[in-house]
Write an enzyme that holds these catalytic residues in place. Structure first.
Site, PDB file in Angstrom:
ATOM      1  CG  ASN A 118      -1.009  14.926   2.606  1.00  0.00           C
ATOM      2  OD1 ASN A 118      -1.211  15.190   3.793  1.00  0.00           O
ATOM      3  ND2 ASN A 118      -1.650  13.955   1.988  1.00  0.00           N
ATOM      4  CD  GLU A 137      -4.976  14.416  -1.137  1.00  0.00           C
ATOM      5  OE1 GLU A 137      -6.226  14.376  -1.213  1.00  0.00           O
ATOM      6  OE2 GLU A 137      -4.257  13.398  -0.950  1.00  0.00           O
ATOM      7  CB  CYS A 166       4.544  15.064  -0.849  1.00  0.00           C
ATOM      8  SG  CYS A 166       4.069  13.886  -2.115  1.00  0.00           S
ATOM      9  CD  GLU A 213       7.318  13.113   2.209  1.00  0.00           C
ATOM     10  OE1 GLU A 213       6.256  13.707   1.932  1.00  0.00           O
ATOM     11  OE2 GLU A 213       7.467  11.898   2.070  1.00  0.00           O
ATOM     12  CB  CYS A 237       9.381  13.615  -1.604  1.00  0.00           C
ATOM     13  SG  CYS A 237       7.776  14.430  -1.591  1.00  0.00           S
TER      14      CYS A 237
HETATM   15  N1  THU Z   1       2.050  11.776   0.075  1.00  0.00           N
HETATM   16  C1  THU Z   1       2.898  12.519   0.836  1.00  0.00           C
HETATM   17  O1  THU Z   1       2.537  13.597   1.338  1.00  0.00           O
HETATM   18  N2  THU Z   1       4.142  12.044   1.046  1.00  0.00           N
HETATM   19  C2  THU Z   1       4.605  10.835   0.602  1.00  0.00           C
HETATM   20  O2  THU Z   1       5.760  10.510   0.812  1.00  0.00           O
HETATM   21  C3  THU Z   1       3.711   9.930  -0.113  1.00  0.00           C
HETATM   22  C4  THU Z   1       2.434  10.533  -0.570  1.00  0.00           C
HETATM   23  C5  THU Z   1       0.684  12.248  -0.120  1.00  0.00           C
HETATM   24  C6  THU Z   1       0.339  12.746  -1.494  1.00  0.00           C
HETATM   25  C7  THU Z   1      -1.153  12.537  -1.512  1.00  0.00           C
HETATM   26  O3  THU Z   1      -1.777  13.666  -0.914  1.00  0.00           O
HETATM   27  C8  THU Z   1      -1.391  11.337  -0.622  1.00  0.00           C
HETATM   28  O4  THU Z   1      -0.208  11.196   0.151  1.00  0.00           O
HETATM   29  C9  THU Z   1      -1.667  10.049  -1.369  1.00  0.00           C
HETATM   30  O5  THU Z   1      -0.703   9.819  -2.341  1.00  0.00           O
END
Ligand code: THU
Length: 145
Positions: A49, A51, A60, A62, A100
């Site tokens: 991920n 941000e 995300c 995925e 995702c």
């Molecule tokens: N996040 C993911 O990378 N994948 C997921 O399936 C759920 C959420 C990340 C997005 C964000 O950076 C952090 O987790 C909190 O939501």
């Protein structure tokens, strides 16, 4: 059957997802996520991920992982994947978010397996169809008028 994948390959995917987790850029949520996916030509791609200070621009693990598969696709056909692992160091396993699931449905067969794994060696599997039944996919656009 696209979900007939050896235990050693699943372990390799978990290891790659864990490695990707180490690269996560999650200063705002501090919720780090790594992902690894297997392509039909047996290549493993990774994502974490990423941000952003403008929170809504977060991507995300995925979706970044799938983007890596698209970038590193050597063929002139659309890349396809057969399995994906989402790795977190949370006591509650992390399933793919709704956005995702839609992107997974674009590139994975309906019977492909998606696994959530964590540092406690807990695992859960779903098929793509279980994660997003009756998904809107490229097939829905074939007969557009
Ligand atoms: N996040 C993911 O990378 N994948 C997921 O399936 C759920 C959420 C990340 C997005 C964000 O950076 C952090 O987790 C909190 O939501």
């Amino acid at each position: 059957m696209s979900n007939n994948i050896d235990a050693s390959v699943w372990q390799n995917l978990v290891d790659n997802a864990k490695q990707a987790y180490q690269q996560a850029y999650a200063p705002y949520s501090e919720f780090r996520v790594g992902a690894a996916a297997l392509t039909t030509d047996t290549k493993i791609v990774q994502g974490c991920n990423v941000e952003n200070a403008s929170y809504g621009l977060t991507v995300c693990a995925e979706r970044n992982c799938i983007a890596q598969g698209v970038i590193h696709n050597p063929s002139n056909k659309t890349v396809e994947f057969t399995a994906l692992v989402v790795y977190t160091e949370q006591e509650i396993l992390t399933p793919p978010c709704g956005a995702c699931r839609q992107v997974i449905a674009e590139f994975f067969p309906q019977d492909a397996l998606i696994m959530a794994a964590n540092h406690l060696n807990q695992q859960q599997h779903w098929t793509v169809a279980e994660l997003l039944p009756d998904a809107f996919t490229p097939y829905n656009l074939i007969n557009k008028t």
